[in-house]
Design a protein around this motif. Sequence first.
Motif, PDB file in Angstrom:
ATOM      1  N   ALA A   1       0.852  -1.181  -0.022  1.00 30.71           N
ATOM      2  CA  ALA A   1       0.065   0.098   0.098  1.00 30.71           C
ATOM      3  C   ALA A   1       0.693   1.455  -0.061  1.00 30.71           C
ATOM      4  O   ALA A   1       0.685   2.221  -0.649  1.00 30.71           O
ATOM      5  N   LEU A   2       1.985   1.245   0.613  1.00 25.00           N
ATOM      6  CA  LEU A   2       2.875   2.260   0.932  1.00 25.00           C
ATOM      7  C   LEU A   2       3.616   2.474  -0.599  1.00 25.00           C
ATOM      8  O   LEU A   2       3.767   3.749  -1.082  1.00 25.00           O
ATOM      9  N   ALA A   3       3.844   1.249  -0.972  1.00 26.66           N
ATOM     10  CA  ALA A   3       4.665   1.433  -2.338  1.00 26.66           C
ATOM     11  C   ALA A   3       3.709   2.060  -3.542  1.00 26.66           C
ATOM     12  O   ALA A   3       3.864   2.662  -4.398  1.00 26.66           O
TER      13      ALA A   3
ATOM     14  N   PRO B   1      -8.413  -5.975  -5.590  1.00 28.20           N
ATOM     15  CA  PRO B   1      -8.480  -4.472  -5.269  1.00 28.20           C
ATOM     16  C   PRO B   1      -9.729  -3.740  -4.719  1.00 28.20           C
ATOM     17  O   PRO B   1      -9.431  -2.761  -4.231  1.00 28.20           O
ATOM     18  N   VAL B   2     -10.873  -4.303  -4.926  1.00 33.72           N
ATOM     19  CA  VAL B   2     -12.293  -3.881  -4.626  1.00 33.72           C
ATOM     20  C   VAL B   2     -12.515  -4.491  -3.234  1.00 33.72           C
ATOM     21  O   VAL B   2     -13.839  -4.256  -2.902  1.00 33.72           O
ATOM     22  N   SER B   3     -11.812  -5.340  -2.641  1.00 35.77           N
ATOM     23  CA  SER B   3     -12.117  -6.253  -1.395  1.00 35.77           C
ATOM     24  C   SER B   3     -12.307  -5.147  -0.335  1.00 35.77           C
ATOM     25  O   SER B   3     -11.599  -4.140  -0.175  1.00 35.77           O
ATOM     26  N   ALA B   4     -12.938  -5.765   0.865  1.00 33.80           N
ATOM     27  CA  ALA B   4     -12.981  -5.052   2.051  1.00 33.80           C
ATOM     28  C   ALA B   4     -11.586  -4.612   2.793  1.00 33.80           C
ATOM     29  O   ALA B   4     -11.215  -3.609   3.249  1.00 33.80           O
ATOM     30  N   ALA B   5     -10.876  -5.822   2.543  1.00 35.18           N
ATOM     31  CA  ALA B   5      -9.526  -5.975   3.326  1.00 35.18           C
ATOM     32  C   ALA B   5      -8.575  -4.838   2.477  1.00 35.18           C
ATOM     33  O   ALA B   5      -7.770  -4.121   3.181  1.00 35.18           O
ATOM     34  N   ALA B   6      -8.777  -4.715   1.073  1.00 36.39           N
ATOM     35  CA  ALA B   6      -7.785  -3.949   0.559  1.00 36.39           C
ATOM     36  C   ALA B   6      -8.331  -2.428   0.775  1.00 36.39           C
ATOM     37  O   ALA B   6      -7.208  -1.615   0.977  1.00 36.39           O
TER      38      ALA B   6
ATOM     39  N   HIS C   1     -11.146  -6.106   8.057  1.00 34.46           N
ATOM     40  CA  HIS C   1     -12.344  -6.783   8.281  1.00 34.46           C
ATOM     41  C   HIS C   1     -11.904  -8.220   7.835  1.00 34.46           C
ATOM     42  O   HIS C   1     -11.089  -8.398   6.887  1.00 34.46           O
ATOM     43  N   ARG C   2     -12.513  -9.246   8.453  1.00 35.58           N
ATOM     44  CA  ARG C   2     -12.173 -10.493   7.821  1.00 35.58           C
ATOM     45  C   ARG C   2     -12.761 -10.871   6.500  1.00 35.58           C
ATOM     46  O   ARG C   2     -13.897 -10.446   6.044  1.00 35.58           O
ATOM     47  N   ASP C   3     -11.938 -11.473   5.654  1.00 35.71           N
ATOM     48  CA  ASP C   3     -12.091 -11.236   4.264  1.00 35.71           C
ATOM     49  C   ASP C   3     -11.075 -12.564   3.583  1.00 35.71           C
ATOM     50  O   ASP C   3      -9.903 -12.410   3.646  1.00 35.71           O
ATOM     51  N   GLU C   4     -11.824 -13.402   2.899  1.00 30.63           N
ATOM     52  CA  GLU C   4     -11.243 -14.453   2.388  1.00 30.63           C
ATOM     53  C   GLU C   4     -10.447 -14.177   1.155  1.00 30.63           C
ATOM     54  O   GLU C   4      -9.378 -15.145   1.018  1.00 30.63           O
ATOM     55  N   SER C   5     -10.359 -13.185   0.874  1.00 29.99           N
ATOM     56  CA  SER C   5      -9.773 -12.760  -0.490  1.00 29.99           C
ATOM     57  C   SER C   5      -8.375 -12.711  -0.047  1.00 29.99           C
ATOM     58  O   SER C   5      -7.353 -12.993  -0.627  1.00 29.99           O
TER      59      SER C   5
END
Length: 265
Positions: free
Chosen positions: A25-27, A230-235, A210-214
């Motif tokens: 994410a920082l990159a 890229p559109v997941s909750a974790a992302a 958030h818990r995310d199977e992705s």
Amino acid sequence: MPLVCVCSPKGGVGKTTLTANLAYALARGGSKVLAIDFDMQNALRLHFGVPIADNRGYVARSADQHDWSQSILTTGGNIFVLPYGDVTEEQRLGFEHNLLHDPHFLRRGLSTVLNYPGLVIIADFPPGASAALKAMSELADLHLVVMMADTASLSLLPQMENDRLIGRPLNNKLGRYFLLNQSDNRRNISRDVTAFMQQRLGDELIGMVHRDESVIEANASQRSIFDFSPVSAAAFDIELIAKRVSGLLDINVGNGEVSATIRTQ
């Protein structure tokens, strides 16, 4: 040269996965990022596409190699990784002895990267009060403490709040913040622990994922959550946390060049 430490009082909280995805994410924000692995499991490298058979690392060579930057692996883009490597028990014990008894050991090993302009360093540590975590407390600009949204992590919260992990404050610069992982609104316990942590920690809670199977599927394919989903909750959650970390570190990105100014408290 901002240096961020990711640690936890317990294992199994997803600390290494979060370290890797925060680096990504920082990159993505334009920073050049070095991810350093201080955990003998040597797993951080796998998140950056380093083959499992590649056991190179800095620890085995640290006794006679003062500049650890020679062990840095290029992974593409703005991210570099310094893996722990495959070591013998004797090498591990020797490395930890040097960390604990030579006050200049860590600074010598990292001297090149500590002086590299515009580089953001994010370091992953084994759970608990490791020798590396104790040694790094003098150099780090920020500590992120990863906890789970469960009762086991909740029981350890007083220990972290009272600076009992290493017997002194983790950080004397920008401080330490908490990061709550795998919050699941579908489970009563997780939902209750999340609400309690939010109320108890306030601004000390830098964010939650958030818990995310992705995330599991991205790990299996050795890809970041941003590449895999890229559109997941974790992302979304990790991107937001990275922005807050950047704000704390005063990382400025513009015109393809990265500059970082450490803000003191």
